[in-house]
Motif scaffolding. Structure first.
Motif, PDB file in Angstrom:
ATOM      1  N   PRO A   7       2.870  37.726  27.815  1.00  0.00           N
ATOM      2  CA  PRO A   7       3.975  37.322  28.682  1.00  0.00           C
ATOM      3  C   PRO A   7       3.796  35.941  29.298  1.00  0.00           C
ATOM      4  N   ALA A  30       4.752  43.752  24.780  1.00  0.00           N
ATOM      5  CA  ALA A  30       4.744  42.337  25.136  1.00  0.00           C
ATOM      6  C   ALA A  30       5.122  41.485  23.939  1.00  0.00           C
ATOM      7  N   SER A  87       6.049  44.332  28.925  1.00  0.00           N
ATOM      8  CA  SER A  87       4.599  44.120  28.842  1.00  0.00           C
ATOM      9  C   SER A  87       3.857  45.309  29.422  1.00  0.00           C
TER      10      SER A  87
END
Length: 427
Positions: A47, A42, A37
């Motif tokens: 996340p 991500a 991320s």
């Protein structure tokens, strides 16, 4: 017992290793998601959904292990096996959802393989492990970039699954062995307690039998004599025969004193006080007392003691058995036989000692001795036979209706207690 403790410790170490491995792989997946991320890679949705699913998976796994541990250590009476399949299904669904977001979570399944192999039957566990291995390989393929998928990504999950199957089988074998040891220990402890209980019961039964024989041969006979003498004394008192009454009261007093001494001996568990002057003297005194009681009761019983040769040195148990035999037999003579003469003979042999009690009374059928007839108390000849057998001896009874009775007791001697062979006599 030591082997059982070692196996239990090994199983505990394997479980701890499994839990630590699961937590480490799950934490590694979370760290990979956080690092990706930060690098701008991500997973879809960010996340947060992934971290939330990882937290739920961790809490669900922890809850299951806590419940199992409390039941295994006896801190909870709840059976965790009925919750095992729902818990395993929840773990599997949460893991599958995390694997869709990131292939790094696919490796978490390897500790779970071990759980599947332990909780599921083999027929179901192996197909489940094979299917999840395919899911791991598929996740690696789907998340790999174009041309980035390598054969090792498929071979690695297969090798991990095979290792998990082997470890699972070893764990199940160790677990069965530990259970077998626990069952064996419980069975041995149960058998030990049962054996101790039976020994206590046998000891109590043996002590009751011993006391019953002692009381029958001493206190009961003496009390019976006191009852008869007291009735006879009442009759002579009613006839104003003071001399006879005094003689009968003297017999009552002497018998009561003897019984008191025997009762005190029961409390102290000592030898019979009548044996203090020695067995021959005790038998002679017993014959004289029996004749005196018979005369005081109005009978004409002549009771004599005869020793043939020098009696051997006897132990206290042998002396006590021979004295009790004479007491029991003479009590039967006085109560049942209606005899005019009774002779007690003590004789020594090279390897044995014998005691014979002969009377010229009415006799009886040996198949139905007085102690077994209707109304008998059952501790006469039967109790005497048991006493004699305990010392390795034998009891013989020769009698016939109208032909008198001879009761013989023969006890073996230890080599040091017997007399020299040249002093023995053929009987």
């Amino acid at each position: 017992m030591q082997e059982d403790r070692s196996t239990t410790a090994l199983l505990r170490a394997l479980r701890v290793t499994l839990h630590v491995g699961f937590a480490g792989l799950l934490l590694l997946g979370v760290l990979r998601v956080l690092l990706e991320s930060r690098a701008g890679q991500a997973p879809p949705g960010g996340p947060l959904p992934v971290l939330g699913l990882a937290a739920v998976l961790a809490l669900t796994y922890l809850a299951g292990t806590v419940v199992e541990s409390r039941a295994a250590t006896g801190r909870s009476a709840r059976d965790p096996r009925r919750l095992a399949l729902p818990w395993l299904a929840a773990i599997t669904l949460l893991w599958g959802a995390l694997t869709l977001f990131s292939p790094d979570f696919s490796w978490v399944v390897f500790p779970l393989f071990f759980v599947y192999l332990v909780l599921l039957p083999r027929a179901a566990a192996l197909p489940v492990v094979a299917g999840l291995t395919a899911v791991v390989a598929l996740a690696q393929y789907l998340h790999a970039g174009p041309g980035a998928f390598a054969p090792a990504m498929a071979v690695g999950p297969v090798v991990g699954a095979v290792s998990a199957v082997v470890a699972g089988r070893v764990y199940r074998a160790l677990y069965r062995e530990a259970e077998r040891h626990r069952r064996t220990v419980r069975a041995l402890e149960s058998a030990r307690w049962e054996l101790a209980r039976r020994e206590r019961e046998a000891g109590r039964a043996g002590e009751r039998e011993r006391l019953a024989r002692e009381i029958h041969d001493t206190l009961a006979q003496g009390l019976a004599s006191i009852v008869l003498m007291s009735r006879a004394a009442r009759d002579s008192l009613a006839a104003r025969d003071e001399e006879l009454t005094g003689r009968r009261l003297g017999v009552i007093e002497a018998t009561a004193a003897q019984n008191l001494a025997e009762a005190r001996r029961f409390v102290r568990d000592l030898g019979s006080p009548a044996l203090d002057p020695g067995l021959p003297a005790a038998l002679a005194e017993l014959c004289a007392a029996t004749a005196e009681r018979a005369r005081a009761a109005g009978g004409e019983l002549e009771c004599r003691f005869r020793a043939e040769g020098e009696p051997p040195v006897l132990g206290p148990e042998q002396s006590a058995v021979l004295l009790r035999a004479a007491q029991s037999c003479l009590a039967n003579v006085a109560e049942h036989a209606g005899a005019r003469t009774a002779v007690v003979t003590l004789a020594g042999w090279p390897d044995a000692v014998s005691l014979d009690v002969h009377d010229d009374g009415r006799g009886f059928d040996p198949a139905r001795p007085p102690g077994r007839r209707a109304g008998g108390h059952g501790f006469g000849l039967a109790g005497l036979d048991a006493r004699v057998r305990e010392l390795g001896g034998g009891l013989t009874v020769e009698s016939a209706p109208g032909g008198g009775t001879v009761v013989g007791v023969r006890l073996p001697l230890a080599p040091a207690a017997g007399r020299p062979a040249e002093r023995g006599r053929a009987r």
